[in-house]
Design a protein around this motif. Sequence first.
Motif: not given
Length: 248
Positions: A158-159, A164-165, A170-171
Amino acid sequence: MKLRLLLAFTIIISVLSLQAQDGHRKLREGDRAYEEGTYDKAAESYRAAISEKNSAQGNYNLGNAAYQQGDYEEAARRFEEAARLAGEASQQAHAYHNLGNTYYQQGEFDKAAEAYKNALRRQPNDLETKFNLAKAMQQQQLQQEQQQQQESEPSDENEEQEEQQDQQQQEGEDQQQQQNQDQQQQQNQENQDQQENQEQQSSEPQEAKPMTREEAERQLQFAEEDEKKTMEKMQRVQGRSCNSDKKW
């Protein structure tokens, strides 16, 4: 009447004695089949003996036969019943020892350890039971560590997913910000180009618009009227007398 009661009581004793003898015979048949390795026939004989008389020995032997066949659930039930019915501590210890072995085979190491402890409470000096207890407690600890590790793995996943999310978000924000900057820069450049064009147009001399025929005729008419007024004024000045009364 008392004679009948006595007769009836005597008949009951005889029946019970015959049943006990038949049950004992079934136990012996089961023991012979067990020694020969035909555990299914042994289990059948032990069940027949138990149906005649529910004894600790019959349940204990049936538990052993079920254990040899891999029917650990049946074996556990029979060893528990044998421990309950056994009158001597040594018999109870043997039943609990085999019960611990049964739970160990099923991977239920916590129950196995508890069964071995019950056996040692009745026979504290049984080295084999102590050894089995140590193995069960070791496996129990390993099982708990594996369970804790499995419980922690989903949180790590989950972390990682959250990271990744966040990175993707941010991207996306950086990309949107860059697009906004490019659009603003393009808009500023367009405004600057437009302003320069306006300044250039205002500094360049304006070309005279071609005069229409009506405008030309009006200009000539205005010029003739001005010329006519000028000539009339000059004529009035020439016709005036030049008398003077100034004295010296």
